[in-house]
Design a protein around this motif. Structure first.
Motif, PDB file in Angstrom:
ATOM      1  N   ILE A 391       0.853  -1.186   0.000  1.00  0.00           N
ATOM      2  CA  ILE A 391       0.000   0.000   0.000  1.00  0.00           C
ATOM      3  C   ILE A 391       0.896   1.245   0.000  1.00  0.00           C
ATOM      4  N   ARG A 392       0.600   2.186  -0.910  1.00  0.00           N
ATOM      5  CA  ARG A 392       1.290   3.480  -0.905  1.00  0.00           C
ATOM      6  C   ARG A 392       0.291   4.528  -0.422  1.00  0.00           C
ATOM      7  N   ARG A 393       0.580   5.134   0.730  1.00  0.00           N
ATOM      8  CA  ARG A 393      -0.330   6.107   1.318  1.00  0.00           C
ATOM      9  C   ARG A 393      -0.394   7.377   0.462  1.00  0.00           C
ATOM     10  N   HIS A 394      -1.617   7.886   0.275  1.00  0.00           N
ATOM     11  CA  HIS A 394      -1.783   9.069  -0.569  1.00  0.00           C
ATOM     12  C   HIS A 394      -1.351  10.339   0.138  1.00  0.00           C
ATOM     13  N   THR A 395      -1.303  10.303   1.454  1.00  0.00           N
ATOM     14  CA  THR A 395      -0.943  11.516   2.212  1.00  0.00           C
ATOM     15  C   THR A 395       0.566  11.645   2.382  1.00  0.00           C
ATOM     16  N   SER A 396       1.224  10.566   2.779  1.00  0.00           N
ATOM     17  CA  SER A 396       2.657  10.631   3.088  1.00  0.00           C
ATOM     18  C   SER A 396       3.525   9.903   2.067  1.00  0.00           C
ATOM     19  N   ASP A 429      -5.436   5.903  -1.505  1.00  0.00           N
ATOM     20  CA  ASP A 429      -4.234   5.062  -1.416  1.00  0.00           C
ATOM     21  C   ASP A 429      -4.067   4.258  -2.705  1.00  0.00           C
ATOM     22  N   GLN A 430      -2.843   3.821  -2.961  1.00  0.00           N
ATOM     23  CA  GLN A 430      -2.574   2.881  -4.062  1.00  0.00           C
ATOM     24  C   GLN A 430      -2.308   1.497  -3.488  1.00  0.00           C
ATOM     25  N   VAL A 431      -2.735   0.473  -4.205  1.00  0.00           N
ATOM     26  CA  VAL A 431      -2.395  -0.906  -3.847  1.00  0.00           C
ATOM     27  C   VAL A 431      -1.607  -1.490  -5.016  1.00  0.00           C
ATOM     28  N   ILE A 432      -0.348  -1.819  -4.776  1.00  0.00           N
ATOM     29  CA  ILE A 432       0.559  -2.278  -5.838  1.00  0.00           C
ATOM     30  C   ILE A 432       0.847  -3.761  -5.638  1.00  0.00           C
TER      31      ILE A 432
END
Length: 579
Positions: A391-396, A429-432
């Motif tokens: 998961i890549r957080r959209h905020t940080s 958020d992104q899920v890769i």
């Protein structure tokens, strides 16, 4: 393979070793163990529903009594396999057994398959190599595993190198199979169980089959939560994976199992997936699947059969046992499938990567409010070597690893659980999903597909609350990102086969080849009217269909040349090649 530490100590003594080798071990000394093993076998047969389809166990002495190395009171059912339940890759004993054409011979009896200094006959209770099928072995107690180096936890055995598997050493192998899956909710007061299984059905003589049976739960008087799911394996030779799906439409209940696609329209809510190597799927303490009056009243049990030998004499009645309770959890649980679909893997490559991204835009459309992920699992087939979900957080922009299998094993899946502290997933958020494969041993392109010889790149995420998510999948499909509607998962088996075949024979924006034109012409001419209507609808209304049309566009002239002789071709050319 030894049963316990007391027996391990005894077996290391010189006197016992000599007595065992000579076949003169006194039965009186091991009387308690004999009765214990008898109770053990009966308990396992009753609780695990082991059937006569584990036929190879009948072909070796004491084949139904080989103990698990590190799980007391457990039988190793697939004696010749790395997975204790059986199936997939063969262990050292399994390789030797196959070399003897799956029979107990004197040479197999005298062989030391696991390299621990004890012959297979000594380990299986036939030290003199005199046993024949359907007779009583010389010894029926103190049985050990002929495919596991013993003592199994000694340094020499743990470092023993393995072949025919992705495990490098016995230590790597047993680290996986010795894991315990504790599911205390199964033993809660008031928990009931129900077997959901196929009626006995012949297995088609083809490589891949998905078989479904609709089950009616409308008689349940109140609402219940499913707290655990456990497999019932009838024929481990063909069972690849199983799943339960919930129906949201009013479905007709056929009286018998029927062949189906990977997803069943109207019953496409994935409730509980199961793959080989997972003994039980246990729900989160705060969330579970609801059935009964306010939940699912009709569900589908689906089994994927893998029959690469195309045998015609097989049958199966496998299924899943559900454990359910009227003591409802705080939330209903949901399942989100992430990853990639419709990809190709070139042959003879050391490493090929496929990345699926559920983008910020996708999660903003999918997720109404934050969801809590309680379990994550990777799914590839046999070419898969590494997989991770991040998961890549959209905020940080920080990264959170949900799964990370440096050495992926299709025959030893891992479940990444987050019971105490679930992992939140927020809108934006992104899920890769990153899948890596090795195709060094393949001389042709590997395609995304349903068969075990095809490949997949799916991550399965369990989460709550279910109502916070809109949709079921977030996949990168070809060059398109984020398909959360009707997806490749609903692609029927026959169309999936045609899609892959056309992909091999036809190329977009290329001159028409005779092979492409002939193959596509045969498809059209062999369709009956109802099938042709459905095929036209598929070609004109779906992304996959538009892709197939683009592949054969250059062959329009050759395909339609026979329209005056064939009504199906005339209808097709008038409808599909309008633009």
């Amino acid at each position: 393979m030894l049963m316990d530490s007391n027996y391990l100590h005894s077996r290391s003594s010189i006197g016992l070793n000599d007595a065992w080798r000579n076949g003169k071990l006194s039965g009186k000394l091991y009387e308690p163990m004999t009765s214990h093993l008898t109770r053990l076998v009966l308990t396992l047969l009753l609780s695990c529903d082991v059937s006569g389809y584990f036929t190879f166990r009948d072909k070796i002495p004491n084949g139904h009594m080989v103990p698990h190395p590190c799980k007391p009171n457990t039988i190793w059912q697939g004696v010749g396999h790395f997975i204790d339940a059986g199936g997939k890759n063969r262990n050292p004993f399994g390789l030797d057994f196959a070399a003897e054409r799956n029979r107990w011979s004197r040479s197999l009896c005298l062989k030391d398959s696991d390299g621990d200094g004890w012959t297979n006959g000594q380990e299986l209770g036939d030290p003199n190599c005199t046993w024949t099928e359907s007779t009583q072995p010389f010894r029926t107690y103190a049985i050990t595993h002929p495919g596991v180096c013993d003592p199994w936890n000694s340094s020499a055995c743990l470092l023993k190198q393995l072949t025919n598997t992705s495990y490098e050493t016995q230590g790597d192998w047993l680290r996986d199979v010795c894991q315990t899956f504790d599911c205390p909710t199964m033993n809660e007061k008031g928990v009931m169980s129900l077997d959901l299984r196929l009626k006995r059905t012949p297995v088609p003589a083809k490589r891949t089959t998905h078989m479904c049976q609709l089950l009616d739960l409308s008689a349940l008087p109140v609402s219940y939560h499913i707290v655990a799911v456990k497999p019932i394996i009838d024929n481990n030779e063909v069972v690849h994976h199983m799943a339960l799906f919930g129906c949201t439409a009013d479905m007709f209940i056929p009286p018998m199992p029927y062949e189906c696609s990977l997803m069943v329209r109207g019953c496409d809510d994935l409730l509980a997936p199961w793959v080989f190597g997972v003994p039980v799927v246990c729900s989160h303490p705060k969330a579970a699947v609801k059935i009964g009056q306010d939940g699912y009243t009709k569900i589908v049990i689906q089994i994927h059969w893998n029959n690469p030998g195309r045998k015609s004499d097989l049958a199966d009645s496998s299924g899943l046992t559900i454990y359910y309770t009227p003591k409802l959890r705080e939330h209903d649980i949901g399942i989100l499938v992430v990853g990639a679909a419709k990809f190709d893997l070139p042959a003879e490559r050391q490493s090929v990567s496929v990345i699926g991204t559920c983008t910020e835009r996708c999660t903003r459309n999918l997720i109404k409010s934050p969801i809590n992920i309680t379990l994550a699992a990777n799914h590839m087939h046999v070419a898969g070597v590494h997989m991770s979900i991040t998961i890549r957080r959209h905020t940080s922009h920080t990264l959170v690893n949900l799964t990370n299998e440096e050495t992926y094993k299709s025959d030893g899946p891992r479940l990444f659980t987050y019971i105490d502290v679930p992992v939140p997933l927020y809108p934006g958020d992104q899920v890769i999903t990153n899948c890596t494969y090795s195709t060094l041993d393949r001389n042709s392109t590997t395609y995304f597909g349903l068969a075990a010889s095809d490949e997949m790149c799916f991550g399965v995420l369990f989460f709550y609350p279910k109502e916070h998510l809109v949709g079921k999948t977030c996949l990168t499909i070809g060059n398109e990102t984020c398909d959360w509607g009707p997806s490749i998962l609903e692609f029927p088996n026959k169309l999936h086969y045609l899609y892959n075949e056309l992909r091999k024979k036809c190329q977009e924006n290329s001159p028409c080849s005779e092979e492409c034109a002939q193959y596509f012409s045969n498809i059209i001419m062999n369709f009956k009217w109802e099938m042709l209507k459905n095929f036209l609808k598929f070609l004109t209304e779906t992304n996959e269909g538009q892709t197939m049309l683009a592949w054969v566009k250059s062959c329009q002239g050759k395909v339609c040349a026979s329209r005056n002789q064939n009504p199906s071709t005339a209808i097709f050319c008038a409808s599909a090649f309008q633009n």
